[in-house]
Design an enzyme around this catalytic site. Structure first.
Site, mmCIF file in Angstrom:
data_model
loop_
_atom_site.group_PDB
_atom_site.id
_atom_site.type_symbol
_atom_site.label_atom_id
_atom_site.label_comp_id
_atom_site.label_asym_id
_atom_site.label_seq_id
_atom_site.Cartn_x
_atom_site.Cartn_y
_atom_site.Cartn_z
ATOM 1 N N LYS A 116 0.972 -1.239 0.047
ATOM 2 C CA LYS A 116 0.099 0.044 0.044
ATOM 3 C C LYS A 116 0.833 1.241 0.090
ATOM 4 O O LYS A 116 1.588 1.325 0.990
ATOM 5 C CB LYS A 116 -0.806 0.088 1.241
ATOM 6 C CG LYS A 116 -2.215 -0.797 1.135
ATOM 7 C CD LYS A 116 -2.851 -0.631 2.318
ATOM 8 C CE LYS A 116 -4.051 0.107 2.527
ATOM 9 N NZ LYS A 116 -4.759 -0.162 3.527
HETATM 10 C C1 E4P Z 1 -8.257 0.336 4.079
HETATM 11 O O1 E4P Z 1 -7.597 -0.174 3.150
HETATM 12 C C2 E4P Z 1 -8.457 1.574 4.801
HETATM 13 O O2 E4P Z 1 -7.198 2.105 5.287
HETATM 14 C C3 E4P Z 1 -9.444 1.790 5.721
HETATM 15 O O3 E4P Z 1 -10.674 1.173 4.959
HETATM 16 C C4 E4P Z 1 -9.831 3.020 6.114
HETATM 17 O O4 E4P Z 1 -11.053 3.038 7.072
HETATM 18 P P1 E4P Z 1 -11.490 4.383 7.954
HETATM 19 O O5 E4P Z 1 -11.684 5.469 7.122
HETATM 20 O O6 E4P Z 1 -12.636 3.916 8.671
HETATM 21 O O7 E4P Z 1 -10.266 4.513 8.920
#
Ligand code: E4P
Length: 288
Positions: A116
């Site tokens: 990522k």
């Molecule tokens: C996943 O890859 C993301 O980091 C996650 O869905 C973020 O979610 P949030 O906005 O609830 O923190």
């Protein structure tokens, strides 16, 4: 396994979390888990990491990386072909070379890693280097259609899957209808070559999940709590009369040309900057 009688959605289901126990539980409930996404905030909440920090034993950077590695090594065999997304540590000054160095290292942790990178100029450069080496990537903190266009253009020619993660809930939080971003990116990518898959992220409720199915997101990453609620309701899929009640103002579709050079798109977004700052703060809260 439970629930085999239910129709499996075309959208792949990933667990959004940093605790392998959640992955195991969801796997039991659903009968499968296609993949998992993690991020620095979720790793800081991992029970083992949280326990160490609470007992006053903050970690060195290398111990944090070891804990992160152990977590994804445990999750890796529990999930299917959507893999485990591992996020590089990046603040607003981290260079593409540094992100790529971390990405290469993290990619060696497990056989089904997706690295990522944040949706910034440096993050996209790192993604570009990665795909040219066959490293699978997930571009996170995507809040606009032009960022998604840049992801497409920066990773063109990739021979390995590329994910883009548009964040629904965080757009809802600022009064915009986050689901529109999924719809708009899917519409824009329909004119493309299909090398980028839409991974609906920042899912906060069943409405987000069902609407992600409805818009044809290839993947959705979902907190265990929302998945349990979905199972509790019999794992419904959106029917022909499905409708989603918009949250906040509409995000309008833009006509963008996916064949433009990636760095000509507007990549800046305040929520991307804020998201990086929050990840840095949560990461640092675990570090000595
Ligand atoms: C996943 O890859 C993301 O980091 C996650 O869905 C973020 O979610 P949030 O906005 O609830 O923190």
């Amino acid at each position: 396994m439970a629930n085999q009688k239910h129709t499996r959605p075309a959208t792949k289901i990933l667990v959004d979390g940093g605790n392998p126990e959640d992955t195991k539980e969801i796997r039991k409930l659903l009968g499968y888990v296609d993949g998992q996404t993690t991020n620095p905030s979720l790793i800081a909440k991992n029970p083992n990491v949280a326990r160490l920090v609470k007992s006053g034993q903050k970690l060195t950077q290398s111990q944090e990386a070891d804990e992160y590695r152990k977590i994804v090594e445990t999750i890796s065999p529990l999930v299917g072909d959507a893999g485990v997304s591992i996020e590089v540590f990046a603040d607003l000054n981290t260079t593409a070379d540094e992100m790529f160095r971390q990405g290469r290292e993290m990619n060696s942790w497990i056989p089904n890693a997706y690295i990522k990178y944040p949706c910034t100029t440096e993050g996209l450069k790192a993604a570009h280097y990665s795909v040219s080496e066959g490293i699978r990537v997930n571009i996170t903190l995507c809040f606009s259609q032009s960022q998604a266009a840049a992801v497409y253009a920066a990773t063109k020619g990739a021979t390995t899957p590329v994910y883009v993660s548009p964040f629904i809930g965080r757009l809802d939080d600022i009064g915009q209808n986050g689901m529109d971003l999924i719809r708009n990116i899917k519409r824009m990518y329909a004119a493309g070559d299909g090398h980028v898959l839409v991974l609906a992220a920042s899912i906060r409720n069943l409405g987000h999940l069902l609407c992600s199915f409805h818009y044809g997101a290839e993947l959705a990453t979902v907190p265990a709590t929302v998945l349990k609620e979905w199972v509790g309701q019999g794992m419904p899929l959106p029917g022909p009369t499905f409708s989603y009640k918009p949250v906040g103002s509409e995000i309008k579709y833009e006509n963008l040309n996916l064949n433009q050079p990636w760095d000509t798109f507007d990549i800046q977004h305040d929520l991307t900057t804020k998201g990086i700052q929050k990840f840095v703060a949560d990461y640092k809260s675990t570090i000595r």
